[in-house]
Write an enzyme that holds these catalytic residues in place. Structure first.
Site, PDB file in Angstrom:
ATOM      1  N   ASP A 251     -25.284  -5.927 -10.416  1.00  0.00           N
ATOM      2  CA  ASP A 251     -24.871  -5.230  -9.187  1.00  0.00           C
ATOM      3  C   ASP A 251     -23.517  -4.538  -9.392  1.00  0.00           C
ATOM      4  OD1 ASP A 251     -24.857  -4.813  -6.146  1.00  0.00           O
ATOM      5  OD2 ASP A 251     -23.047  -6.012  -6.422  1.00  0.00           O
ATOM      6  N   LYS A 255     -22.565  -0.353  -9.589  1.00  0.00           N
ATOM      7  CA  LYS A 255     -21.483   0.315  -8.860  1.00  0.00           C
ATOM      8  C   LYS A 255     -20.530   1.012  -9.829  1.00  0.00           C
ATOM      9  CE  LYS A 255     -21.920  -2.891  -5.003  1.00  0.00           C
ATOM     10  NZ  LYS A 255     -21.569  -4.238  -4.527  1.00  0.00           N
TER      11      LYS A 255
END
Lengths: 409, 409
Positions: A251, A255
């Protein structure tokens, strides 16, 4: 002092099509249909994974509850007759939806926003066609921007054609926090961003904020157990159903891929960043999943076996403590050295990542030529349905302004 | 990965008229004429307090140095002949300038931005006419928004007419930091802002960050002297020429007035805030100017006499230290209690205003319904010509987007 309504001249009406009506999608519907924004936006379709509800924009507007009630759950069959005169139904098909929205937008001369609230890569593969057809795309879905370089290039390139729409992705990084908009303002006004560093995962933030809490006075040499923190986080819904999905760092890597790619398409005199052809998978990412647990498919089993590895995490913490530091799982883009990586780093107690961070907050520091002595810092909750929806809806308002809405102050 | 230029379709050209070419104005000229933004903006006039240089938009664009060289200093007489074929001169007259810009904008059908980089109240009195005539106003000048309620109302009301322009004031609070844009996104997406609290003055930040540094081990009961810190700050240009202009708190009160007024024109279920009919002068503001020094007109004399009052500041610090706290000069808007005030407050060591602040940074915490457990925090340099210009130019880019420019990612 009662001055004029802050929403000026809301006569412009922007059509909105929402794919994905989970927690975030429902909040987006609620915010877009609030009294302040309802005059500006008209929801013309709602889709879940199986059904698309189309709504005639000629009919009176419905509130959030009524709108959501018209879409049957994906577990139910497609309705054969419509419970509302303005509603019609079709099987969910993102490609067909994009074609239909583009057609209606051309016919009605009304601008249309496609809001993707799924986490589905297949939906993002429709962005280039949607943008080329003149739709704006607004989304918190990271997949399209952090997967293959080919898809990213298609999305970015599609924007350059005359009449093409633009893509808005504020909510992909830090949810409602002003992270991508700040990066944009820095870059577009000609600042040189030398380093971006941050705690980008609410789950990782929570785990290491808890993990670095002082030990109990009765057992000064020990601190909270890593496995215990993960177990509690899972029970409270702070992690994905399988905590390994958070502990893998992917995750954060997604980003960081988005930030890195945005930096790469803007002019800079600094060395080029890695090209990340496979997106987040190309990025140097430290996993916190113990090797012995890497193949466990069940989240419950994973949590059960994690205590066997507490000693490894205890040792990492002890090493940091010996230096007067705490552990944080961070993403770093360092343009001077060309390094883009996600992993555990040690920070001294006085560093904002150590001293100022608590709960599951995100924190991002922008080091730039202008903010050279001390970075520009943004901090706060970086996950949650309402703040993610805020990021999406704030982007939708920016689209509305591009198409004539006056929303200011 | 070399993708397309991030500045898409820059064929739109926005005319820009700049009043005030001090440190900030010069930086604004430099950023607007940078290679990335030059295709988007055309500077059509530059004014200082005595002269206005008008530039024909039909002539080739000039770079920042050439542009600025064409404007004689305000100490020099108006040129009788022009050193450049595209340049012409007139005495500075903001009202006449607004009329002329509005006329040209109508004739050429090109949108025009008036950028006010002065700190002159008289210039801000032209905003209502400029907005009504369809110009956008972009400014870091706090005066128009923080003085009389009547002027504020005129500025806000002017925006609502069809064809009217809008006012952009990001740089009035925190310079380039995303403070007003964040407040806007919170409010427009329907969040309820319950409290805004911050260190809004770089000078006050510097003074109290230094003042709360630990005492030397050789003299543990004493710390740095308040007067000594102010003296050094003045010598380094961190204060106004007369430090009392900072210590009065009026700069903080002006910023707080702007935030409070923006809150007041947005819908809320919380109690109304004070109406501030005289702007910052209506606001509860604690002055740090010792009463005995209030009438000293010379900054140097003020600094000379300030040591006589060190004991008063020492006592305040000692009281804070007794509670394990440090002093900070903050602005607070508390919607629950209806309090809007500027003054010294005590913060525990673990509070971000105490632990995370250093140098002359600003820090602002937004407490809202969505960011309830922990606030959304923005931190960084809140003053300086380059970051103030960044706030101005980022606003100008937003104006350009409203008028068709595609600037994204």
């Amino acid at each position: 002092m009662a001055l004029l309504s802050p929403l000026l001249a809301p006569a412009v009406s922007i059509c909105v099509s929402i794919i994905g009506v989970g927690l975030v999608g429902k909040q987006v519907v609620a915010q877009l249909t609030s009294p302040a924004l309802a005059p500006l936006f008209r929801i013309v379709s709602l889709s879940n994974s199986r059904h698309t509800l189309a709504l005639s924009p000629a009919a009176p507007a419905l509130d959030a509850r009524a709108l959501l009630a018209l879409l049957p759950p994906s577990s139910a069959p497609l309705p054969t007759s419509s419970p509302h005169p303005a509603a019609s139904y079709a099987p969910a098909d993102p490609a067909a939806l994009v074609r239909s929205l583009a057609h209606t937008a051309r016919e009605s001369n009304k601008h249309t926003i496609l809001i993707d609230c799924t986490s589905d890569l297949a939906v993002t593969e429709q962005y280039p066609a949607a943008i080329a057809a003149g739709l704006s795309v607004v989304t918190p879905n990271k997949k399209g921007f952090s997967s293959s370089g080919e898809l990213w290039k298609q999305i970015v390139d599609a924007q350059s054609a005359p009449g093409a729409g633009l893509v808005y992705l504020e909510a992909t990084v830090g949810a409602g926090l002003p992270i991508l908009s700040t990066l944009r303002d820095l870059l577009k006004t000609g600042d040189e961003v030398t380093k971006i560093e941050g705690v980008f995962s609410g789950t990782m933030s929570y785990i290491f904020n808890e993990f670095s809490k002082p030990a109990a006075p009765s057992a000064p040499s020990s601190g909270p157990k890593f496995s215990e923190i993960v177990k509690i986080a899972k029970e409270n819904g702070y992690t994905e159903p399988h905590p390994a999905d958070d502990l893998s760092g992917s995750d954060v890597a997604r980003k960081l891929t988005i930030l890195s790619r945005i930096l790469s398409i803007n002019p800079s005199t600094l060395p080029a960043l890695p090209s990340l052809p496979e997106g987040y998978a190309s990025l140097s990412t430290e996993t916190l999943i113990p090797a012995a647990l890497a193949s466990i498919a069940s989240g419950d089993e994973f949590v059960q076996k994690l205590p066997e590895h507490d000693a490894e995490f205890d040792q990492l913490r002890a090493e940091a403590e010996k230096e007067g530091k705490v552990l944080r799982y961070v993403g770093v883009i360092d343009r001077q050295s060309g390094v883009v990586k996600c992993g555990l780093e040690k920070y001294p107690a006085a560093h904002p990542f150590a001293s100022a961070l608590s709960g599951s907050d995100n924190i991002v520091a922008f080091h730039t030529a202008r903010y050279a002595q001390r970075p520009l810092i943004v901090q706060g909750a970086g996950a949650g349905a309402d703040v993610t929806a805020m990021g999406v809806v704030a982007d939708a308002i920016k689209v509305a302004e591009r198409y004539g809405a006056k929303v200011h102050l």
